[in-house]
Motif scaffolding. Structure first.
Motif, mmCIF file in Angstrom:
data_model
loop_
_atom_site.group_PDB
_atom_site.id
_atom_site.type_symbol
_atom_site.label_atom_id
_atom_site.label_comp_id
_atom_site.label_asym_id
_atom_site.label_seq_id
_atom_site.Cartn_x
_atom_site.Cartn_y
_atom_site.Cartn_z
ATOM 1 N N THR A 41 2.795 10.752 4.393
ATOM 2 C CA THR A 41 2.743 10.721 2.944
ATOM 3 C C THR A 41 4.044 10.179 2.374
ATOM 4 O OG1 THR A 41 2.369 12.062 0.978
ATOM 5 C CG2 THR A 41 3.464 13.139 2.807
ATOM 6 N N GLY A 42 3.966 9.607 1.172
ATOM 7 C CA GLY A 42 5.168 9.056 0.556
ATOM 8 C C GLY A 42 5.668 7.829 1.276
ATOM 9 N N CYS A 43 4.752 7.039 1.813
ATOM 10 C CA CYS A 43 5.168 5.862 2.580
ATOM 11 C C CYS A 43 4.569 4.593 1.970
ATOM 12 C CB CYS A 43 4.736 6.010 4.029
ATOM 13 S SG CYS A 43 5.500 4.798 5.089
ATOM 14 N N PHE A 44 5.425 3.602 1.751
ATOM 15 C CA PHE A 44 4.996 2.310 1.217
ATOM 16 C C PHE A 44 4.873 1.333 2.381
ATOM 17 C CE2 PHE A 44 7.406 4.551 -1.953
ATOM 18 C CZ PHE A 44 6.758 4.308 -3.161
ATOM 19 N N HIS A 45 3.716 0.691 2.484
ATOM 20 C CA HIS A 45 3.490 -0.253 3.587
ATOM 21 C C HIS A 45 3.237 -1.647 3.058
ATOM 22 C CE1 HIS A 45 2.894 2.357 7.142
ATOM 23 N NE2 HIS A 45 2.515 3.258 6.262
ATOM 24 N N THR A 57 9.687 7.756 2.342
ATOM 25 C CA THR A 57 10.502 8.723 1.604
ATOM 26 C C THR A 57 10.305 10.092 2.267
ATOM 27 O OG1 THR A 57 8.681 9.264 0.119
ATOM 28 C CG2 THR A 57 10.135 7.475 -0.561
ATOM 29 N N PRO A 58 11.227 11.022 2.071
ATOM 30 C CA PRO A 58 11.052 12.334 2.715
ATOM 31 C C PRO A 58 9.910 13.118 2.063
ATOM 32 C CG PRO A 58 12.941 12.378 1.257
ATOM 33 C CD PRO A 58 12.477 10.957 1.289
ATOM 34 N N GLN A 59 9.350 14.054 2.830
ATOM 35 C CA GLN A 59 8.338 14.958 2.253
ATOM 36 C C GLN A 59 9.086 16.102 1.611
ATOM 37 O OE1 GLN A 59 5.019 16.537 4.327
ATOM 38 N NE2 GLN A 59 4.701 14.714 5.578
ATOM 39 N N CYS A 60 9.015 16.198 0.308
ATOM 40 C CA CYS A 60 9.708 17.302 -0.362
ATOM 41 C C CYS A 60 8.691 18.174 -1.064
ATOM 42 C CB CYS A 60 10.714 16.749 -1.346
ATOM 43 S SG CYS A 60 11.925 15.725 -0.524
ATOM 44 N N PHE A 61 9.089 19.402 -1.330
ATOM 45 C CA PHE A 61 8.117 20.372 -1.821
ATOM 46 C C PHE A 61 8.623 21.076 -3.061
ATOM 47 C CE2 PHE A 61 7.855 19.808 2.732
ATOM 48 C CZ PHE A 61 6.542 19.381 2.862
ATOM 49 N N ILE A 87 0.850 -1.182 0.000
ATOM 50 C CA ILE A 87 0.000 0.000 0.000
ATOM 51 C C ILE A 87 0.890 1.236 0.000
ATOM 52 C CG2 ILE A 87 -1.553 1.386 1.436
ATOM 53 C CD1 ILE A 87 -2.851 -1.221 2.345
ATOM 54 N N LEU A 88 0.597 2.146 -0.906
ATOM 55 C CA LEU A 88 1.313 3.419 -0.895
ATOM 56 C C LEU A 88 0.315 4.507 -0.542
ATOM 57 C CD1 LEU A 88 3.405 5.630 -1.620
ATOM 58 C CD2 LEU A 88 2.789 5.325 -4.012
ATOM 59 N N ASN A 89 0.665 5.361 0.373
ATOM 60 C CA ASN A 89 -0.233 6.451 0.750
ATOM 61 C C ASN A 89 0.420 7.803 0.475
ATOM 62 O OD1 ASN A 89 -0.910 8.037 3.867
ATOM 63 N ND2 ASN A 89 -2.150 8.171 2.027
ATOM 64 N N VAL A 90 -0.312 8.665 -0.217
ATOM 65 C CA VAL A 90 0.178 10.040 -0.391
ATOM 66 C C VAL A 90 -0.941 11.042 -0.119
ATOM 67 C CG1 VAL A 90 1.971 9.515 -2.099
ATOM 68 C CG2 VAL A 90 -0.316 10.039 -2.871
#
Ligand SMILES: O=c1ccn([C@@H]2O[C@H](COP(=O)(O)OP(=O)(O)O[C@H]3O[C@H](CO)[C@@H](O)[C@H](O)[C@H]3O)[C@@H](O)[C@H]2O)c(=O)[nH]1
Ligand SMILES: [Mn+2]
Length: 734
Positions: free
Chosen positions: A373-377, A334-338, A298-301
């Motif tokens: 956000t940006g996390c794969f579970h 992954t880091p939160q980048c903007f 599962i990937l959540n963003v």
């Protein structure tokens, strides 16, 4: 061939030179101990002035020192990860697992549907077998405009996905891609697709402006009928629509390829039932997707976080599928980048040092926190599975199961709706031991902690080409409110029964425990900081020294600790890609967070625990008005409307200005001693002086600026009155 089969799917490297850091920290710690000794051994006697000020300051310095200690374990060893997606492809291309991607949105006003579908499109275009990819959009506003936008996106995707494949497009978010591309070898195709996109964009924007979906679209798609029973965003049935599914013959792109599965979901909401914000949305998504696609990963963003790297999904799989270590890993963060960070990052939104240093350090202690956000579970772990040695998985035996092969799409939709009803979770473990946890305003961090406490590891993956890019706050109040929510969440975790301070003992490494405490003590560290920003300056005004004078040997540890720590932090910031001015801005925002966000978070948490105030989730704005954006680009601080937070900041700023000015005037006109005070009270002058310098934007906002972004008159009046009375009151105290 055999050699390839046994080579790992990722490698881990350690940062070099950390020994110097350890030695340096040790010397700083000795300095801090000297400061503590000085405080204890020089307490003013009963007859002397400044006794209470002194004691308070000693306490503040004790807190700072102890807090400083907590920050060390996750700087000792930094790990850097490198996945090998070629090897993944060689070994597993045929049996890649299914992946379910969850995108959350909550408000079409501050999260415009066009932005949301750009995120959705970017994810659908991952370089991955489309039949194994499913994208779910959760809409907590239950907005038919957002649904309409997604419908438009599902049609546009038929052109966009083949275009991305053919020209190896990256980033795969159309808006971002069109912004980056200036010249191209496929100009003709580009013009065509851009035109298609712009037409779609203007249709959606028009609908958003009008507040309703065009009649001809409305009548053509059966999905809209689900809004017939809709009364408000807090009161409606589950709305669920499978927009693209391989069973549907029209769900093919223009090249005739299968497209990723696409689902719109607005879970049921009722005013009397708590919906638990993003955590509630995620849990509904987990259940609904388990019936429809049941992806193993599962990937959540968040809805603003579009994919900036079409390979990052494969990269993340390298960690999970590694034969040797993969089975221990619960999530890959992954880091939160903007994409909207300006050169000197006025509001410190990039969180540079956290992602370039601290999270790599956390990785060496068992893994980073889950930051939403940006996390794969791995699905089963998110659903509560505990770690054991039997968890080792042979991906060769893994089959994509769970499809509801027999039922029709309509039946599938109806059955899934039941899983998103607001009574489904009643008397279940959802929100407690299953899925994301409820009752905390940082549902992500608390969930990650509980996963780590169940024995799992996590991995921090920070690729050169950023995996996702989103939108950082563009005004000061937004930044402060976001930090208030985060720090409040941390405080709640610390006080909860699963506190990292005690519950996690023995379950995660002590270093990781300390790191969690470091982040969750934000709210406590506001008190010594507020004290330090006010009391020494008031004493300066009165002419009472609270620090050793320059000629005393006790001055040395103070000077060493201040200079040493500042230079270290500056170096760390510059090495993380920041600028000197950016560091100065970061220092300012660091101060503002501590003197407003954390302070208000503290008060709010206490009020909540006594039932005086309700849980909320203030969604961060992701668009700004034209003028505000222009000021943001020019790095002019945006204050906007009056608020208690701004009044506090302005009061502290003015108080320091008054104290420093008052002291000067006294020296020049009244006191005989002339400039001798600078020897006696050098550190206090320095402290006030730095506070005044750092607050220059506040003075400008109060008295000099004329634009809309300045501080309102009411704040100027209140803060001046407050600061003056504090000075007067303090002087009159004997
Ligand atoms: O009731 C709600 C409130 C929010 N959201 C979504 O949650 C996400 C995060 O909200 P945002 O306002 O952007 O908050 P941030 O502070 O930027 O988000 C960070 O911090 C949050 C916790 O405070 C995490 O949930 C996020 O994943 C993390 O990126 C957005 O996609 C929202 O649409 C919902 O789905 N339902
Ligand atoms: Mn956000």
């Amino acid at each position: 061939m055999a050699a390839v089969e046994h080579s790992p799917l990722f490698e881990t490297k350690r940062a070099k030179g950390r020994v110097f850091y350890k030695i340096f920290s040790l010397t700083l710690f000795v300095g801090i101990c000297f400061i503590w000794v000085f405080r204890v051994s020089h307490i003013p006697r009963e007859s002397e002035v400044g006794k209470w000020g002194w004691i308070g300051l000693s306490f503040a310095e004790l807190c700072f020192g102890l807090y400083w200690l907590l920050r060390h374990p996750f700087r000792w060893n930094l790990l850097f990860r490198e996945p090998f997606r070629q090897r993944l492809s060689q070994r597993y291309e045929k049996i890649l697992p299914k992946v379910d991607i969850f995108v959350c949105t909550a408000d079409p006003g501050i999260e415009p549907p066009v932005m949301v579908i750009n995120t959705v499109l970017s994810l659908m275009a991952y370089e991955y077998p489309p039949d194994k990819l499913s994208v779910y959009l959760s809409d907590d506003a239950g907005s038919d405009i957002t649904f309409y936008a997604l419908l438009e996106a599902s049609i546009f995707a038929k052109q966009w996905l083949p275009f991305c494949r053919k020209f190896k497009v990256d980033p795969t978010s159309p808006a971002a891609y069109f912004k980056t591309i200036h010249s191209s070898t496929h100009a003709k195709e580009l013009v065509t697709i851009k035109k298609l996109y712009q037409d779609m964009e203007s249709r959606i924007e028009n609908a958003a402006k009008m507040g309703r979906v065009p009649e001809e679209v409305h009548s053509k798609h059966k999905g809209f009928s689900q809004w017939d029973s809709y009364s408000s965003r807090r009161d409606h049935d589950t709305i669920l629509q499978i927009l693209l599914h391989e069973k549907d013959s029209s769900a093919k792109d223009v090249d005739g390829n299968v497209m990723p599965l696409l689902v719109y979901l607005a879970r049921e909401k009722r005013p009397q039932v708590a919906h638990n914000f993003k955590a509630g949305a995620m849990n509904s998504l987990i259940r609904v997707s388990s019936l429809i696609s049941n992806g193993e990963i599962i990937l959540n963003v968040d809805c603003d976080m579009y994919s900036n790297n079409s390979q990052s999904l494969r990269d993340a799989l390298c960690f999970f599928m590694d034969e040797d270590k993969g089975h221990e890993i619960a999530y890959v963060q992954t880091p939160q980048c903007f994409e909207n960070i300006t050169k000197n990052d006025l509001y410190g939104g990039a969180l540079r040092v956290s992602y370039e240093v601290e999270f790599h350090g956390l990785d060496s202690l068992g893994g980073p926190m889950y930051i939403g956000t940006g996390c794969f579970h791995r699905r089963e772990i998110l659903c509560g599975r505990k770690f054991s040695d039997q968890c080792k998985k042979d991906w060769n035996e893994y089959k994509n199961i769970g499809d509801m092969k027999e039922v029709s799409l309509h039946e599938l939709e109806e059955q899934s709706k039941a899983l998103a009803s607001c009574t489904f979770e009643k008397n279940t473990l959802w929100g407690k031991e299953m899925g994301l946890q409820y009752g905390c305003s940082v549902e992500d961090v608390v969930t990650g902690l509980s996963i780590q406490c169940r024995g799992w590891k996590s991995v921090f993956y920070n690729p050169q080409r950023k995996a996702f890019l989103g939108v950082a706050p563009t005004t000061l109040p937004q930044a402060l409110i976001q930090h208030k929510r985060w720090s409040e969440g941390g405080f709640q975790i610390l006080l909860s029964k699963h506190s990292p301070a005690w519950y996690a003992y023995g379950l995660i490494s002590p270093g990781l425990q300390m790191a969690y405490c470091y982040y969750h003590l934000w709210v406590f560290i506001c008190w010594p900081t507020v004290y330090y920003c006010i009391i020494p300056s008031l004493y300066l005004l009165k002419g009472i020294p609270l620090f050793p004078q320059m000629s005393s040997p006790w001055f040395i540890p103070f000077a060493y600790v201040i200079l040493g720590d500042c230079s270290y932090c500056l170096m760390e910031f510059l090495l993380s890609g920041g600028t000197i001015k950016g560091w100065w801005n970061e220092l300012r925002i660091w101060l503002y967070k501590r003197t407003s966000s954390y302070l208000f978070a503290f008060v709010d948490t206490i009020l909540k625990s006594f039932g005086f105030s309700e849980s909320t989730f203030v969604v961060s704005a992701k668009v700004a008005e034209e003028e505000v954006s222009q000021r943001y680009e020019k790095e002019i601080m945006e204050f906007g409307n009056s608020s208690p937070m701004l009044t506090v900041l302005a009061t502290v700023a003015l108080l320091n200005l008054f104290c420093l000015l008052g002291m000067f005037l006294k020296q020049v006109f009244i006191s005989e001693g002339g400039l001798r005070i600078f020897d006696a009270m050098a550190l206090q002058v320095l402290l006030s002086g730095v506070l005044v310098l750092i607050n220059v934007p506040v003075y400008q906002g109060l008295f000099l600026r004329k634009d809309e972004g300045r501080l309102p008159m009411s704040v100027a009046a209140k803060s001046t009155a407050l600061a003056l009375s504090a000075c007067a009151l303090f002087i009159s105290l004997s």
